[in-house]
Motif scaffolding. Sequence first.
Motif, PDB file in Angstrom:
ATOM      1  N   GLU A  20       7.968  13.136  -1.082  1.00  0.00           N
ATOM      2  CA  GLU A  20       7.462  12.101  -1.999  1.00  0.00           C
ATOM      3  C   GLU A  20       7.075  10.833  -1.237  1.00  0.00           C
ATOM      4  OE1 GLU A  20      10.552  11.671  -4.874  1.00  0.00           O
ATOM      5  OE2 GLU A  20       9.982  13.481  -5.986  1.00  0.00           O
ATOM      6  N   ALA A  21       7.826  10.518  -0.186  1.00  0.00           N
ATOM      7  CA  ALA A  21       7.516   9.346   0.627  1.00  0.00           C
ATOM      8  C   ALA A  21       6.188   9.519   1.356  1.00  0.00           C
ATOM      9  CB  ALA A  21       8.637   9.086   1.632  1.00  0.00           C
ATOM     10  N   LEU A  22       5.952  10.707   1.889  1.00  0.00           N
ATOM     11  CA  LEU A  22       4.690  10.979   2.593  1.00  0.00           C
ATOM     12  C   LEU A  22       3.507  10.928   1.632  1.00  0.00           C
ATOM     13  CD1 LEU A  22       5.896  13.857   4.949  1.00  0.00           C
ATOM     14  CD2 LEU A  22       5.344  11.508   5.603  1.00  0.00           C
ATOM     15  N   GLU A  23       3.705  11.437   0.421  1.00  0.00           N
ATOM     16  CA  GLU A  23       2.645  11.346  -0.601  1.00  0.00           C
ATOM     17  C   GLU A  23       2.334   9.887  -0.931  1.00  0.00           C
ATOM     18  OE1 GLU A  23       3.925  13.562  -3.985  1.00  0.00           O
ATOM     19  OE2 GLU A  23       3.734  15.518  -2.987  1.00  0.00           O
ATOM     20  N   ALA A  24       3.382   9.065  -1.010  1.00  0.00           N
ATOM     21  CA  ALA A  24       3.207   7.646  -1.325  1.00  0.00           C
ATOM     22  C   ALA A  24       2.440   6.933  -0.213  1.00  0.00           C
ATOM     23  CB  ALA A  24       4.570   6.996  -1.540  1.00  0.00           C
ATOM     24  N   LEU A  25       2.763   7.260   1.034  1.00  0.00           N
ATOM     25  CA  LEU A  25       2.062   6.643   2.161  1.00  0.00           C
ATOM     26  C   LEU A  25       0.601   7.075   2.210  1.00  0.00           C
ATOM     27  CD1 LEU A  25       4.831   6.897   4.902  1.00  0.00           C
ATOM     28  CD2 LEU A  25       3.909   4.795   3.909  1.00  0.00           C
ATOM     29  N   GLU A  26       0.326   8.308   1.825  1.00  0.00           N
ATOM     30  CA  GLU A  26      -1.054   8.793   1.776  1.00  0.00           C
ATOM     31  C   GLU A  26      -1.862   8.010   0.737  1.00  0.00           C
ATOM     32  OE1 GLU A  26      -4.318  10.438   2.856  1.00  0.00           O
ATOM     33  OE2 GLU A  26      -2.475  11.171   3.813  1.00  0.00           O
ATOM     34  N   ILE A  27      -1.241   7.757  -0.410  1.00  0.00           N
ATOM     35  CA  ILE A  27      -1.888   6.958  -1.460  1.00  0.00           C
ATOM     36  C   ILE A  27      -2.226   5.560  -0.936  1.00  0.00           C
ATOM     37  CG2 ILE A  27      -1.445   5.777  -3.663  1.00  0.00           C
ATOM     38  CD1 ILE A  27       0.219   8.277  -4.454  1.00  0.00           C
ATOM     39  N   LEU A  28      -1.267   4.966  -0.235  1.00  0.00           N
ATOM     40  CA  LEU A  28      -1.473   3.615   0.282  1.00  0.00           C
ATOM     41  C   LEU A  28      -2.548   3.591   1.364  1.00  0.00           C
ATOM     42  CD1 LEU A  28      -0.424   0.716  -0.001  1.00  0.00           C
ATOM     43  CD2 LEU A  28       1.192   1.209   1.835  1.00  0.00           C
ATOM     44  N   GLN A  29      -2.557   4.613   2.222  1.00  0.00           N
ATOM     45  CA  GLN A  29      -3.574   4.664   3.276  1.00  0.00           C
ATOM     46  C   GLN A  29      -4.979   4.740   2.676  1.00  0.00           C
ATOM     47  OE1 GLN A  29      -3.654   6.504   7.478  1.00  0.00           O
ATOM     48  NE2 GLN A  29      -4.142   8.227   6.138  1.00  0.00           N
ATOM     49  N   GLU A  30      -5.126   5.496   1.607  1.00  0.00           N
ATOM     50  CA  GLU A  30      -6.438   5.609   0.954  1.00  0.00           C
ATOM     51  C   GLU A  30      -6.902   4.263   0.401  1.00  0.00           C
ATOM     52  OE1 GLU A  30      -8.617   8.200   0.888  1.00  0.00           O
ATOM     53  OE2 GLU A  30      -7.169   8.927   2.373  1.00  0.00           O
ATOM     54  N   ALA A  31      -5.947   3.426   0.003  1.00  0.00           N
ATOM     55  CA  ALA A  31      -6.301   2.110  -0.544  1.00  0.00           C
ATOM     56  C   ALA A  31      -6.878   1.184   0.524  1.00  0.00           C
ATOM     57  CB  ALA A  31      -5.073   1.466  -1.183  1.00  0.00           C
ATOM     58  N   LEU A  32      -6.584   1.453   1.783  1.00  0.00           N
ATOM     59  CA  LEU A  32      -7.119   0.618   2.871  1.00  0.00           C
ATOM     60  C   LEU A  32      -8.632   0.767   3.017  1.00  0.00           C
ATOM     61  CD1 LEU A  32      -4.728   0.704   5.960  1.00  0.00           C
ATOM     62  CD2 LEU A  32      -5.750  -1.313   4.933  1.00  0.00           C
ATOM     63  N   LYS A  33      -9.111   1.987   2.845  1.00  0.00           N
ATOM     64  CA  LYS A  33     -10.552   2.278   2.909  1.00  0.00           C
ATOM     65  C   LYS A  33     -11.193   1.787   4.213  1.00  0.00           C
ATOM     66  CE  LYS A  33     -11.018   2.111  -2.110  1.00  0.00           C
ATOM     67  NZ  LYS A  33     -11.542   1.380  -3.272  1.00  0.00           N
TER      68      LYS A  33
END
Length: 220
Positions: free
Chosen positions: A130-143
């Motif tokens: 779940e933590a890795l999924e959360a970090l993936e979401i945040l990385q996508e927000a950087l664009k």
Amino acid sequence: MASEESSEVRVLGKWASPFSNRVDLALKLKGVSYKYCEEDLANKSQDLLKYNPVHKKVPVLIHNGNPLAESLVIVEYIDETWKNNPLLPQDPYERALAHFWAKTLDDKILPAIWNACWSDEKGREKAEEEALEALEILQEALKGKRFFGGESIGLVDIAANFIGYWVAILQEIAGLKLLTLEKFPKLYKWSQEFLNHPVIKEGLPPRDELFAFFKASAKK
């Protein structure tokens, strides 16, 4: 009311708290002088009980005698009160997006990472996933941007201070590999840009002391 330059600003905080640190970083980025009061949360001060009677938690900002609680609320107040070095975009849509990501960090991303670092062996695999999924979401927000706020540090970057600094310490203590260059290259690069910003570097608690604090907590 006193002018901004001569106004009295106090912060009730906890040195090891990323939420308290958000307020420190916002004030430092704005160049605002303030008095910092360290709180012992096991023996809360009368000021803390007086100024945050609802939650009795840090951080609390007191500006000319008027108290405010909740770190994101405080950071936005700082941005609206001291206009230099804006932390939020002027465009209404971009501003709304910044609020969304700051709230998502607190509601979804930070809890997932915290749980992974402190979970027992039984629940660790699911918590880490779940933590890795959360970090993936945040990385996508950087664009692909330098900071979440574009070329300069903004509200979301400050809200993500836990990701930029605390995570590396906690994952080392827990023996995890969450935020790494290999897994999240864009987010890792952001963390290095964030940590090397001169104001941020000056405003973060010492790494060795933070490591010792959480290492001791992990043994309890």
